[in-house]
Design an enzyme around this catalytic site. Structure first.
Site, PDB file in Angstrom:
ATOM      1  CB  THR A   1      -0.875   0.001   1.112  1.00 57.59           C
ATOM      2  OG1 THR A   1      -1.655  -1.368   1.216  1.00 57.59           O
ATOM      3  CG2 THR A   1      -1.883   1.082   1.212  1.00 57.59           C
TER       4      THR A   1
ATOM      5  N   GLY B   1      -9.852   1.470  -2.719  1.00 58.74           N
ATOM      6  CA  GLY B   1      -8.507   1.618  -2.938  1.00 58.74           C
ATOM      7  C   GLY B   1      -7.899   0.716  -1.917  1.00 58.74           C
ATOM      8  CD  GLU B   2      -7.999   1.475   2.641  1.00 64.46           C
ATOM      9  OE1 GLU B   2      -8.599   2.326   3.390  1.00 64.46           O
ATOM     10  OE2 GLU B   2      -8.177   0.099   3.235  1.00 64.46           O
ATOM     11  N   GLY B   3      -5.867  -1.468  -1.857  1.00 65.46           N
ATOM     12  CA  GLY B   3      -5.285  -2.700  -1.887  1.00 65.46           C
ATOM     13  C   GLY B   3      -6.374  -3.669  -1.875  1.00 65.46           C
TER      14      GLY B   3
ATOM     15  CB  ILE C   1      -6.101  -2.841   2.968  1.00 62.45           C
ATOM     16  CG1 ILE C   1      -4.772  -3.559   2.110  1.00 62.45           C
ATOM     17  CG2 ILE C   1      -5.125  -1.873   3.779  1.00 62.45           C
ATOM     18  CD1 ILE C   1      -5.561  -4.502   1.277  1.00 62.45           C
TER      19      ILE C   1
END
EC number: 2.4.2.21
Length: 353
Positions: A64, A317-319, A98
């Protein structure tokens, strides 16, 4: 030879012969041919990428990357830039989305400071690759220098090389950076030639007036900087972000080291797009985790020729999407490795198998 140049020269096409062998093995499992759909694709691609008919998925890592964006001062986000550093501490404490989803699939989360406007000192667990304390305001000039862009790219490459040394079998990308959907939209607009309005969405949830302003600011940034779509580093430096550069570097490094890389959503795919523009062969190593609700994401996926694994209306997002997709890729590999063949199970084949 620079690390970037060396890495680009080390990227080769995946092993098509091994891919065919993997499919032959899958066709001999106790099932109708092709009946496990894309899970079979994930298995054969992982084999071709890794160069092994017995690929490991035991060690998974999601990076990240975090950085701040100078363009935030133009009011393009619903959140202040302070949220970037606040969320980094949340990642490090294990309290973010995440962290939950990475734990769910057995992946490590590695948080990388590429360019946050904060002095973390010696913060445990944080990987310090800070190139600058955020980008400059791209509406007024280049977001970063070309040298900063290359430094950030090479930081990502170094992390991928570390994956190889540490036995990471599958890497994922994630990011955090208030204002980074603005940069991602600018990148795809620069490469595709599409209007800014066609590739720009609400990011963190801005209203109609803020969205209109965001479009205007991106148009201004493109007019002021005139990024050259034939020069990916120029595009990255002028309208990109430091975390996007780190992602691009990680993707390049994974390709050079034959590590499958699972790319998350809109911002992560902006990084993957930079990598693919630098070396088109890179797309063979990428798994696109999902299709984001950000409208520019589809154009990115089309440009790199990637079919997303999931469509869950994600936009965090973040992964997070990468984590979920990793579980499915691993499932495909386990089918290849653990499912019985017709002979092993004592099951008769179909007439056409």
């Amino acid at each position: 030879m620079t690390l970037l140049t060396e890495t680009l020269s080390n990227i080769r096409p995946v092993d098509a012969g091994l891919m065919a062998q993997a499919q032959a093995r899958l066709d001999n499992k106790t099932k109708p041919i092709g009946s496990l759909g894309r899970l079979e694709e994930f298995a054969r691609r992982t084999v071709a990428i890794s160069g092994s008919l017995d690929p490991s998925t035991a060690k998974k890592a999601i990076f990240t990357f975090a950085a701040d964006h100078g363009v935030v001062e133009e009011g393009v986000s619903a959140f202040p830039k302070e949220v970037t550093v606040q969320m980094v501490f949340n990642f490090l404490k294990g309290g973010a989305g995440i962290n939950v989803l990475a734990n769910h699939v057995g992946a490590d989360v590695l948080v990388v400071d590429m360019g946050i406007d904060h002095d973390f000192g010696d913060t445990p667990g944080l990987i310090d690759r800070k190139v600058a304390r955020g980008t400059r305001n791209m509406a007024k000039g280049p977001a970063m220098t070309r040298e900063e862009a290359v430094t950030a790219l090479e930081a990502g490459i170094e992390l991928a090389c570390g994956c190889k040394a540490d036995g990471v079998a599958m890497a994922g990308t994630g990011e955090m950076g208030i204002g980074n959907t603005t940069a991602a939209s600018a990148i795809i607009a620069a490469f595709s030639g599409k209007t800014v309005a066609d590739v720009t969405h609400r990011g963190t949830g801005i209203n109609d007036a803020a969205l209109a302003k965001k479009v205007t600011i991106i148009e201004q940034a493109l007019a002021v900087n005139r990024p050259d779509p034939k020069d990916p580093i120029d595009v990255l430096a002028k309208v990109g972000g430091l975390e996007i550069a780190g992602i691009a570097g990680l993707v390049l490094g994974c390709a050079a080291n034959r590590i499958p890389v699972v790319v998350d959503g809109f911002i992560s795919t902006a990084g993957a797009l930079i990598a693919c523009e630098l070396c088109p062969t890179v797309k063979e190593y990428i798994f696109a985790a999902h299709e984001s609700v950000e409208i520019g994401h589809r154009f990115m996926l089309e440009r790199i020729g990637a079919e997303p694994i999931l469509d869950l209306h994600l936009r965090l997002g973040e992964g997070t999407g990468a984590a979920l997709a990793m579980g499915l890729i691993e499932a495909g590999v386990k089918i290849l490795k653990e499912m019985a063949t017709f002979a092993e199970a004592g099951v008769e084949k179909g007439r056409d198998q």
